[in-house]
Design a protein around this motif. Structure first.
Motif, PDB file in Angstrom:
ATOM      1  N   GLN A   1       0.857  -1.181   0.000  1.00  0.00           N
ATOM      2  CA  GLN A   1       0.000   0.000   0.000  1.00  0.00           C
ATOM      3  C   GLN A   1       0.899   1.240   0.000  1.00  0.00           C
ATOM      4  OE1 GLN A   1      -3.447   0.263   0.034  1.00  0.00           O
ATOM      5  NE2 GLN A   1      -3.436  -1.928  -0.364  1.00  0.00           N
ATOM      6  N   PRO A   2       0.481   2.348  -0.618  1.00  0.00           N
ATOM      7  CA  PRO A   2       1.303   3.552  -0.606  1.00  0.00           C
ATOM      8  C   PRO A   2       1.455   4.093   0.821  1.00  0.00           C
ATOM      9  CG  PRO A   2      -0.723   3.897  -1.871  1.00  0.00           C
ATOM     10  CD  PRO A   2      -0.742   2.495  -1.388  1.00  0.00           C
ATOM     11  N   VAL A   3       2.637   4.587   1.129  1.00  0.00           N
ATOM     12  CA  VAL A   3       2.916   5.192   2.432  1.00  0.00           C
ATOM     13  C   VAL A   3       3.498   6.582   2.218  1.00  0.00           C
ATOM     14  CG1 VAL A   3       3.278   2.999   3.641  1.00  0.00           C
ATOM     15  CG2 VAL A   3       5.205   4.125   2.551  1.00  0.00           C
ATOM     16  N   ASP A   4       3.479   7.397   3.264  1.00  0.00           N
ATOM     17  CA  ASP A   4       4.033   8.737   3.195  1.00  0.00           C
ATOM     18  C   ASP A   4       5.552   8.676   3.157  1.00  0.00           C
ATOM     19  OD1 ASP A   4       1.520   9.886   3.345  1.00  0.00           O
ATOM     20  OD2 ASP A   4       1.569  10.007   5.526  1.00  0.00           O
ATOM     21  N   THR A   5       6.151   9.748   2.683  1.00  0.00           N
ATOM     22  CA  THR A   5       7.597   9.883   2.703  1.00  0.00           C
ATOM     23  C   THR A   5       7.967  10.711   3.917  1.00  0.00           C
ATOM     24  OG1 THR A   5       7.682   9.807   0.303  1.00  0.00           O
ATOM     25  CG2 THR A   5       9.591  10.716   1.421  1.00  0.00           C
ATOM     26  N   VAL A   6       8.920  10.243   4.693  1.00  0.00           N
ATOM     27  CA  VAL A   6       9.391  10.987   5.857  1.00  0.00           C
ATOM     28  C   VAL A   6      10.848  11.378   5.637  1.00  0.00           C
ATOM     29  CG1 VAL A   6       7.791   9.948   7.493  1.00  0.00           C
ATOM     30  CG2 VAL A   6       9.966   8.859   7.070  1.00  0.00           C
ATOM     31  N   VAL A   7      11.243  12.479   6.248  1.00  0.00           N
ATOM     32  CA  VAL A   7      12.605  12.968   6.133  1.00  0.00           C
ATOM     33  C   VAL A   7      13.310  12.732   7.457  1.00  0.00           C
ATOM     34  CG1 VAL A   7      14.052  14.974   5.658  1.00  0.00           C
ATOM     35  CG2 VAL A   7      11.870  14.723   4.504  1.00  0.00           C
ATOM     36  N   ARG A   8      14.437  12.063   7.390  1.00  0.00           N
ATOM     37  CA  ARG A   8      15.269  11.842   8.569  1.00  0.00           C
ATOM     38  C   ARG A   8      16.600  12.517   8.336  1.00  0.00           C
ATOM     39  NH1 ARG A   8      13.158   5.994   8.644  1.00  0.00           N
ATOM     40  NH2 ARG A   8      11.425   6.206  10.078  1.00  0.00           N
ATOM     41  N   ARG A   9      17.344  12.727   9.413  1.00  0.00           N
ATOM     42  CA  ARG A   9      18.653  13.347   9.291  1.00  0.00           C
ATOM     43  C   ARG A   9      19.732  12.273   9.338  1.00  0.00           C
ATOM     44  NH1 ARG A   9      19.417  18.052  13.406  1.00  0.00           N
ATOM     45  NH2 ARG A   9      19.962  16.246  14.629  1.00  0.00           N
ATOM     46  N   HIS A  10      20.734  12.449   8.510  1.00  0.00           N
ATOM     47  CA  HIS A  10      21.861  11.525   8.453  1.00  0.00           C
ATOM     48  C   HIS A  10      23.137  12.356   8.516  1.00  0.00           C
ATOM     49  CE1 HIS A  10      24.277   8.095   7.264  1.00  0.00           C
ATOM     50  NE2 HIS A  10      24.819   8.832   6.316  1.00  0.00           N
ATOM     51  N   LYS A  11      24.010  12.034   9.448  1.00  0.00           N
ATOM     52  CA  LYS A  11      25.225  12.817   9.612  1.00  0.00           C
ATOM     53  C   LYS A  11      26.313  12.309   8.665  1.00  0.00           C
ATOM     54  CE  LYS A  11      27.896  15.016  13.174  1.00  0.00           C
ATOM     55  NZ  LYS A  11      28.066  15.186  14.606  1.00  0.00           N
ATOM     56  N   THR A  12      26.836  13.218   7.835  1.00  0.00           N
ATOM     57  CA  THR A  12      27.892  12.904   6.888  1.00  0.00           C
ATOM     58  C   THR A  12      28.942  14.002   6.940  1.00  0.00           C
ATOM     59  OG1 THR A  12      26.305  11.826   5.437  1.00  0.00           O
ATOM     60  CG2 THR A  12      28.390  12.458   4.459  1.00  0.00           C
ATOM     61  N   PHE A  13      30.186  13.643   7.194  1.00  0.00           N
ATOM     62  CA  PHE A  13      31.287  14.602   7.259  1.00  0.00           C
ATOM     63  C   PHE A  13      30.995  15.756   8.212  1.00  0.00           C
ATOM     64  CE2 PHE A  13      31.915  12.737   2.979  1.00  0.00           C
ATOM     65  CZ  PHE A  13      33.140  12.134   3.229  1.00  0.00           C
ATOM     66  N   GLY A  14      30.355  15.459   9.331  1.00  0.00           N
ATOM     67  CA  GLY A  14      30.109  16.465  10.359  1.00  0.00           C
ATOM     68  C   GLY A  14      28.884  17.322  10.159  1.00  0.00           C
ATOM     69  N   ILE A  15      28.138  17.121   9.098  1.00  0.00           N
ATOM     70  CA  ILE A  15      26.906  17.897   8.900  1.00  0.00           C
ATOM     71  C   ILE A  15      25.744  16.926   8.718  1.00  0.00           C
ATOM     72  CG2 ILE A  15      28.070  19.880   7.868  1.00  0.00           C
ATOM     73  CD1 ILE A  15      27.045  18.864   5.145  1.00  0.00           C
ATOM     74  N   TYR A  16      24.563  17.405   9.014  1.00  0.00           N
ATOM     75  CA  TYR A  16      23.369  16.591   8.836  1.00  0.00           C
ATOM     76  C   TYR A  16      22.777  16.865   7.462  1.00  0.00           C
ATOM     77  CZ  TYR A  16      23.462  15.328  13.730  1.00  0.00           C
ATOM     78  OH  TYR A  16      23.820  14.813  14.944  1.00  0.00           O
ATOM     79  N   VAL A  17      22.485  15.811   6.744  1.00  0.00           N
ATOM     80  CA  VAL A  17      21.865  15.926   5.427  1.00  0.00           C
ATOM     81  C   VAL A  17      20.522  15.200   5.465  1.00  0.00           C
ATOM     82  CG1 VAL A  17      24.029  16.136   4.164  1.00  0.00           C
ATOM     83  CG2 VAL A  17      23.098  13.887   4.593  1.00  0.00           C
TER      84      VAL A  17
END
Length: 82
Positions: free
Chosen positions: A22-38
């Motif tokens: 079934q279709p679900v919503d898209t959520v945004v999470r933070r991922h730390k890369t090279f000292g910054i969150y993307v």
């Protein structure tokens, strides 16, 4: 303008539940890369009650502030519990 956009300007997520498809919503999470969150876009929880990965809709654990004010007002009127 692209034709794959919805009327409100957003693009369809195309994310589906891995169990029930079934279709679900898209959520945004933070991922730390090279000292910054993307931002990292992932599939959200499934809200289909027949699915084995079902997650109920968000229900606040605590009542809103207005409800707290009402509870405090009642306590002041009746006094502390015995």
């Amino acid at each position: 303008m692209s034709t794959d956009r919805n009327r409100d300007g957003t693009q369809p997520s195309g994310r589906v539940c891995g169990s029930c498809r079934q279709p679900v919503d898209t959520v945004v999470r933070r991922h730390k890369t090279f000292g910054i969150y993307v931002p990292q876009w992932t599939a959200g929880p499934c809200h289909n009650p027949d699915c084995e990965r079902y997650v109920p809709e968000y229900v606040p654990a605590y009542p809103p502030r207005a409800a707290h004010a009402e509870i405090d007002r009642r306590r002041k009127q009746t006094g502390p519990p015995a």
